[in-house]
Write an enzyme that holds these catalytic residues in place. Structure first.
Site, PDB file in Angstrom:
ATOM      1  N   TYR A 139       9.297  10.376   5.524  1.00 22.89           N
ATOM      2  CA  TYR A 139      10.716  10.047   5.710  1.00 22.89           C
ATOM      3  C   TYR A 139      11.573  11.303   5.885  1.00 22.89           C
ATOM      4  O   TYR A 139      12.744  11.214   6.229  1.00 22.89           O
ATOM      5  CB  TYR A 139      11.248   9.206   4.534  1.00 22.89           C
ATOM      6  CG  TYR A 139      10.703   7.789   4.504  1.00 22.89           C
ATOM      7  CD1 TYR A 139       9.713   7.381   5.383  1.00 22.89           C
ATOM      8  CD2 TYR A 139      11.180   6.853   3.596  1.00 22.89           C
ATOM      9  CE1 TYR A 139       9.201   6.094   5.354  1.00 22.89           C
ATOM     10  CE2 TYR A 139      10.677   5.552   3.558  1.00 22.89           C
ATOM     11  CZ  TYR A 139       9.691   5.188   4.439  1.00 22.89           C
ATOM     12  OH  TYR A 139       9.186   3.905   4.414  1.00 22.89           O
ATOM     13  N   LYS A 190      -4.365   7.571   1.125  1.00 25.66           N
ATOM     14  CA  LYS A 190      -5.399   7.398   2.155  1.00 25.66           C
ATOM     15  C   LYS A 190      -6.200   8.697   2.212  1.00 25.66           C
ATOM     16  O   LYS A 190      -6.166   9.430   3.206  1.00 25.66           O
ATOM     17  CB  LYS A 190      -4.762   7.082   3.508  1.00 25.66           C
ATOM     18  CG  LYS A 190      -4.444   5.619   3.727  1.00 25.66           C
ATOM     19  CD  LYS A 190      -5.672   4.714   3.790  1.00 25.66           C
ATOM     20  CE  LYS A 190      -6.327   4.726   5.162  1.00 25.66           C
ATOM     21  NZ  LYS A 190      -7.464   3.746   5.211  1.00 25.66           N
ATOM     22  N   ASP A 223      -4.958   1.095   1.351  1.00 25.99           N
ATOM     23  CA  ASP A 223      -5.224  -0.238   1.901  1.00 25.99           C
ATOM     24  C   ASP A 223      -5.905  -1.113   0.858  1.00 25.99           C
ATOM     25  O   ASP A 223      -5.585  -2.292   0.709  1.00 25.99           O
ATOM     26  CB  ASP A 223      -6.027  -0.161   3.218  1.00 25.99           C
ATOM     27  CG  ASP A 223      -7.258   0.738   3.127  1.00 25.99           C
ATOM     28  OD1 ASP A 223      -7.408   1.462   2.122  1.00 25.99           O
ATOM     29  OD2 ASP A 223      -8.060   0.709   4.080  1.00 25.99           O
ATOM     30  N   ASP A 247       7.151   2.702  -0.702  1.00 30.47           N
ATOM     31  CA  ASP A 247       8.146   1.797  -0.128  1.00 30.47           C
ATOM     32  C   ASP A 247       7.503   0.449   0.193  1.00 30.47           C
ATOM     33  O   ASP A 247       7.989  -0.611  -0.205  1.00 30.47           O
ATOM     34  CB  ASP A 247       8.733   2.456   1.135  1.00 30.47           C
ATOM     35  CG  ASP A 247       9.982   1.754   1.646  1.00 30.47           C
ATOM     36  OD1 ASP A 247      10.548   0.927   0.909  1.00 30.47           O
ATOM     37  OD2 ASP A 247      10.386   2.034   2.790  1.00 30.47           O
ATOM     38  N   ASP A 251       7.627  -3.293  -2.325  1.00 30.85           N
ATOM     39  CA  ASP A 251       8.163  -4.558  -1.804  1.00 30.85           C
ATOM     40  C   ASP A 251       7.127  -5.672  -1.957  1.00 30.85           C
ATOM     41  O   ASP A 251       7.448  -6.788  -2.388  1.00 30.85           O
ATOM     42  CB  ASP A 251       8.521  -4.437  -0.307  1.00 30.85           C
ATOM     43  CG  ASP A 251       9.996  -4.127  -0.072  1.00 30.85           C
ATOM     44  OD1 ASP A 251      10.571  -3.384  -0.891  1.00 30.85           O
ATOM     45  OD2 ASP A 251      10.565  -4.618   0.921  1.00 30.85           O
TER      46      ASP A 251
END
Ligand code: IPM
Ligand code: MN
Length: 367
Positions: A139, A190, A223, A247, A251
């Site tokens: 970001y 990851k 994942d 992020d 959620d």
């Protein structure tokens, strides 16, 4: 002693839910003599109308000076020119305040088990703390932008970037938190594909060995974490991850609690010489323009953010726990806003109605 608390209600449902959060702060002030001095600043649409910018330097200065900031939301489809992107304003505020650790607790309330999208037996008892790195990663990484190539087609670039220090400081917070909870940290990255993922895993492994051998550490691929959080969320206690994964996965985890309207958050920076950490508390749900102005938004995430403020900025653990208990009891008593409503249930309350129900429980609990 007075503590300064700055309110930034912002856009969309921000002002509606923050009005209820403010009632809770005022109540604690009166009954506990907490000595909070409350001020307010603008951000988003109102700020743009007044100053031409969605986030003014004045608001940044006020936020940095406050002992704690209570923030509502920014964003929406109103007339602000798109290039002034309000979302980037929030990112800038977080970065300028040095807020690198974002704590997003996810709890399954027994009273809400019929609102969660998971099976009751999967969601029951979930108590998870997602720690999201908040001021670095993709970001913020440079270079970034959209350029036009010689062939007239455009190309966009974002850069995922982490330094050892950035990983280590947020991981250290995660380990400290785990010590106050069930003593387990899942480090999510990851690391099988991304260079930042490899560094993440190395740094967390080394920090664990050097400072936190008493905490149980597990490495989980991002994942796989996305799958495990739906399969069996109770296996996790504290989960630490980078800005982007945090992020997304916070959620997703929110649904365990029944609604995004239930999730508070705390964003913390580095302590100064007096031990004071820059801090901003905000509901995770965002501005929800589709329901703004209707008085039906759920104020619980904002009110639970007040509890987090009392706990993390002012060491008022008993008062924080009291607010959380009042929320749980209001839910047990059947109080529901529209987002928590299930077919055949009681008529949903307004935003202020939910505020009333929680304040009534606070009063009954002695605050
Ligand atoms: C959040 C939001 C923000 C983010 C946006 C509004 C900038 O989605 O707090 O999770 O991406 O961090
Ligand atoms: Mn988000």
């Amino acid at each position: 002693m007075t503590h300064s608390v700055l309110f930034i209600p912002g856009d969309g449902i921000g002002p509606e839910v923050m009005a209820q959060a403010r009632r809770v702060v005022e109540r604690i002030n009166e009954t506990r003599g907490a000595g909070f001095a409350l001020t307010e600043a603008q951000m988003g649409l109102d700020a743009w109308k007044a100053t031409g910018l969605p986030l003014s330097d004045e608001t940044i200065v006020a936020a940095k000076a406050a002992d704690a900031v209570l923030f509502g939301a920014v964003g929406g489809d109103e007339e602000i020119p798109r290039k002034l992107r309000r979302e980037r304003g929030l990112l800038r505020l977080r970065r300028e305040m040095g807020l690198y650790a974002n704590l997003r607790p996810v709890k399954a309330h027994d009273a809400l088990l019929d609102s969660t999208s998971l099976k009751e037996r999967v969601a029951r008892g979930v108590d998870l703390m997602i720690v999201r790195e908040l001021s670095s990663g993709v970001y913020f990484g440079e270079p970034r932008g959209i350029e036009t190539l010689p062939n007239g087609k455009r190309r966009a670039v974002d850069t995922q970037l982490y330094t050892e220090e950035e990983i280590e400081r947020v991981a250290r917070d995660a380990f400290h938190l785990a010590r106050t909870r069930r003593g387990m940290v899942a480090s999510v990255a990851k690391s099988n594909v991304m260079e930042t993922g490899r560094l993440w895993r190395d740094v967390v492994t080394a920090l664990h060995a050097a400072e936190f051998p008493d905490v149980a550490l597990r490495h989980v691929l991002s994942d796989n974490f996305a799958m495990q959080i739906i399969r069996d969320p109770r296996q996790f206690d504290v989960a630490v991850m980078d800005n982007l994964f945090g992020d997304l996965l916070s959620d997703a985890s929110a649904m365990i609690s029944g609604s995004l309207g239930m999730l508070p958050s705390a964003s913390l920076g580095t302590a100064d010489s007096n031990g004071r950490r820059p801090a901003l508390y905000e509901p995770v749900h965002g501005s929800a323009p589709d329901i703004a102005g209707k008085g039906i938004a759920n104020p619980i995430a904002a009110i639970l953010s007040v509890a987090m403020m009392l706990r993390h900025s002012f060491a008022m653990e008993a008062d924080a726990a009291l607010i959380e208990k009042a929320v749980a009891e209001a839910l047990e008593g059947g109080a529901r806003t529209a987002d928590l409503y299930v077919q055949g249930g009681v008529q949903p309350l307004t935003t202020a109605g939910m505020g009333d129900a929680i304040l009534a429980r606070m009063e009954a609990l002695g605050a």
